[in-house]
Design a protein around this motif. Structure first.
Motif, short mmCIF file in Angstrom:
data_model
loop_
_atom_site.label_atom_id
_atom_site.label_comp_id
_atom_site.label_asym_id
_atom_site.label_seq_id
_atom_site.Cartn_x
_atom_site.Cartn_y
_atom_site.Cartn_z
N LYS A 106 50.28 30.50 33.37
CA LYS A 106 51.33 29.52 33.66
C LYS A 106 50.75 28.15 34.03
N LYS A 107 51.56 27.15 33.83
CA LYS A 107 51.16 25.76 34.00
C LYS A 107 50.63 25.47 35.40
N SER A 108 51.24 26.07 36.42
CA SER A 108 50.82 25.78 37.79
C SER A 108 49.37 26.18 38.04
N ILE A 109 48.91 27.24 37.39
CA ILE A 109 47.51 27.66 37.54
C ILE A 109 46.59 26.64 36.88
N LEU A 110 46.97 26.19 35.70
CA LEU A 110 46.16 25.21 34.99
C LEU A 110 46.15 23.86 35.72
N ASP A 111 47.29 23.50 36.30
CA ASP A 111 47.38 22.24 37.05
C ASP A 111 46.46 22.26 38.27
N ALA A 112 46.32 23.43 38.88
CA ALA A 112 45.53 23.54 40.11
C ALA A 112 44.04 23.66 39.85
N ALA A 113 43.66 23.95 38.62
CA ALA A 113 42.24 24.15 38.30
C ALA A 113 41.47 22.83 38.41
N THR A 114 40.27 22.92 38.97
CA THR A 114 39.42 21.73 39.11
C THR A 114 38.10 21.90 38.37
N THR A 115 37.40 22.98 38.66
CA THR A 115 36.13 23.26 37.98
C THR A 115 36.09 24.73 37.59
N PRO A 116 35.39 25.05 36.51
CA PRO A 116 34.83 24.12 35.52
C PRO A 116 35.95 23.47 34.70
N ASP A 117 35.59 22.50 33.88
CA ASP A 117 36.60 21.83 33.06
C ASP A 117 37.34 22.81 32.17
N ALA A 118 36.63 23.84 31.71
CA ALA A 118 37.25 24.84 30.83
C ALA A 118 38.42 25.53 31.51
N ALA A 119 38.41 25.60 32.85
CA ALA A 119 39.46 26.29 33.59
C ALA A 119 40.79 25.56 33.54
N ALA A 145 44.19 26.91 28.77
CA ALA A 145 44.70 28.28 28.72
C ALA A 145 43.69 29.25 28.09
N SER A 146 42.89 28.76 27.17
CA SER A 146 41.92 29.62 26.48
C SER A 146 40.87 30.20 27.42
N TYR A 147 40.74 29.62 28.61
CA TYR A 147 39.79 30.12 29.60
C TYR A 147 40.26 31.48 30.15
N TYR A 148 41.55 31.73 30.10
CA TYR A 148 42.14 32.92 30.71
C TYR A 148 42.72 33.90 29.69
N GLN A 149 43.28 33.39 28.61
CA GLN A 149 44.05 34.22 27.69
C GLN A 149 43.17 34.90 26.64
N ILE A 150 43.62 36.09 26.21
CA ILE A 150 42.93 36.84 25.16
C ILE A 150 43.77 36.68 23.89
N ALA A 177 34.67 35.82 23.03
CA ALA A 177 33.47 35.56 22.24
C ALA A 177 32.32 35.16 23.16
N ARG A 178 31.77 33.95 22.97
CA ARG A 178 30.69 33.45 23.83
C ARG A 178 31.12 32.18 24.56
N ASN A 179 32.42 32.04 24.72
CA ASN A 179 32.97 30.85 25.35
C ASN A 179 33.10 31.05 26.87
N PRO A 180 33.15 29.96 27.62
CA PRO A 180 33.42 30.08 29.06
C PRO A 180 34.77 30.76 29.27
N HIS A 181 34.87 31.61 30.29
CA HIS A 181 36.11 32.34 30.51
C HIS A 181 36.26 32.71 31.98
N TYR A 182 37.47 33.07 32.33
CA TYR A 182 37.75 33.46 33.71
C TYR A 182 37.08 34.81 34.01
N PRO A 183 36.40 34.92 35.15
CA PRO A 183 35.68 36.17 35.46
C PRO A 183 36.59 37.23 36.09
N TYR A 184 37.49 37.77 35.29
CA TYR A 184 38.35 38.84 35.79
C TYR A 184 37.48 39.95 36.41
N LEU A 185 37.88 40.40 37.59
CA LEU A 185 37.16 41.47 38.30
C LEU A 185 35.69 41.11 38.53
#
Length: 255
Positions: free
Chosen positions: A157-170, A173-178, A215-223
């Motif tokens: 959701k937008k509120s999570i993306l709005d609150a993200a500061t670092t890294p830029d990838a965060a 949406a692609s940082y979190y979504q599969i 793939a090999r992209n930056p992503h959210y570290p679930y768990l």
């Protein structure tokens, strides 16, 4: 003297066994990502040939000693469909909502999901490729027994993306979504808001190769884990869906 010889022999065997363990090669990431993609596809094929669905739709491995599952169909025999991304989905016969009950799953929906999901690493060893390093990603069946509502890996959701500061990838949406999971899930229909207590009857399987995941992209570290080169297997039922409030829909620049 005989005892001394036996002690020496035992020590030699122990040393050899330990040395053999030490010589086990760790996973080495292929330089060419196309090679990893090939490993993924080979491991997925092997996985689908070695597993089936039980009476509630749970993925089960065929037993090499018990004949009770000999008549079960392999996942590869359950009409799997491969999408352009390489993602594969299987709709389980008799486990889908009726045409009157089924709800279309939209790309921005809030979903309510019951099931299990695991990440895997496709590894080639001596010419044989298989899934290794199995790790739980989602498990509402053996855990709380309650469906998860609005997981970020489907839609962030937008509120999570709005609150993200670092890294830029965060901030994207692609940082979190599969993406492969999103693509395949929209081929299914959701049930009409089943209660949390409703017994599960899993609708099917979605297998996402690493190229359609992170793939090999930056992503959210679930768990707190890394999902670099990891494929995913989802075994699930969608208990319900609802439209997302317009204020929490991602902006184009966040996608």
């Amino acid at each position: 003297m005989k005892k001394i010889f036996l002690y020496i022999l035992a020590g030699s065997l122990c040393f050899s066994a330990c040395k053999k363990d030490d010589d086990t090669s760790p996973y080495v990431e292929p330089e060419d990502i196309a090679t990893q993609n090939t490993y993924d596809d080979q491991a997925i094929k092997k996985f689908m040939d070695e597993n089936y669905l039980d009476a509630q739709g749970n993925i089960k491995a065929f037993s090499s000693t018990d004949t009770a599952d000999d008549t079960e169909k392999k996942l590869s025999e359950l009409s799997p469909i491969t999408l352009p991304s390489g993602t594969i989905y299987i709709m389980r016969s008799g486990a889908q909502p009726s045409s009157a009950e089924g709800k279309t799953i939209e790309s921005t929906d809030i979903i309510k999901i019951m099931g299990r999901a695991y990440s895997y690493l496709a590894v080639n060893s001596d010419g044989n490729t298989s899934f290794q390093s199995k790790a739980a990603f989602l498990n509402t069946i053996d855990g709380t027994g309650v469906p998860v509502i609005d997981p970020m890996f489907y839609y962030t959701k937008k509120s999570i993306l709005d609150a993200a500061t670092t890294p830029d990838a965060a901030k994207k949406a692609s940082y979190y979504q599969i993406p492969g999971f999103r693509e395949a899930l929209q081929k299914f229909k959701a049930f009409d808001n089943l209660s949390n207590e409703a017994p599960y009857n899993l609708q099917g399987v979605i297998i996402v190769p690493s190229r359609a995941a992170f793939a090999r992209n930056p992503h959210y570290p679930y768990l707190s884990l890394s999902y670099r080169n990891k494929s995913f297997v989802f075994n699930f039922q969608i208990y319900g869906r609802e439209a997302r409030p317009s204020g929490d829909v991602q902006l184009p620049e966040q996608q």
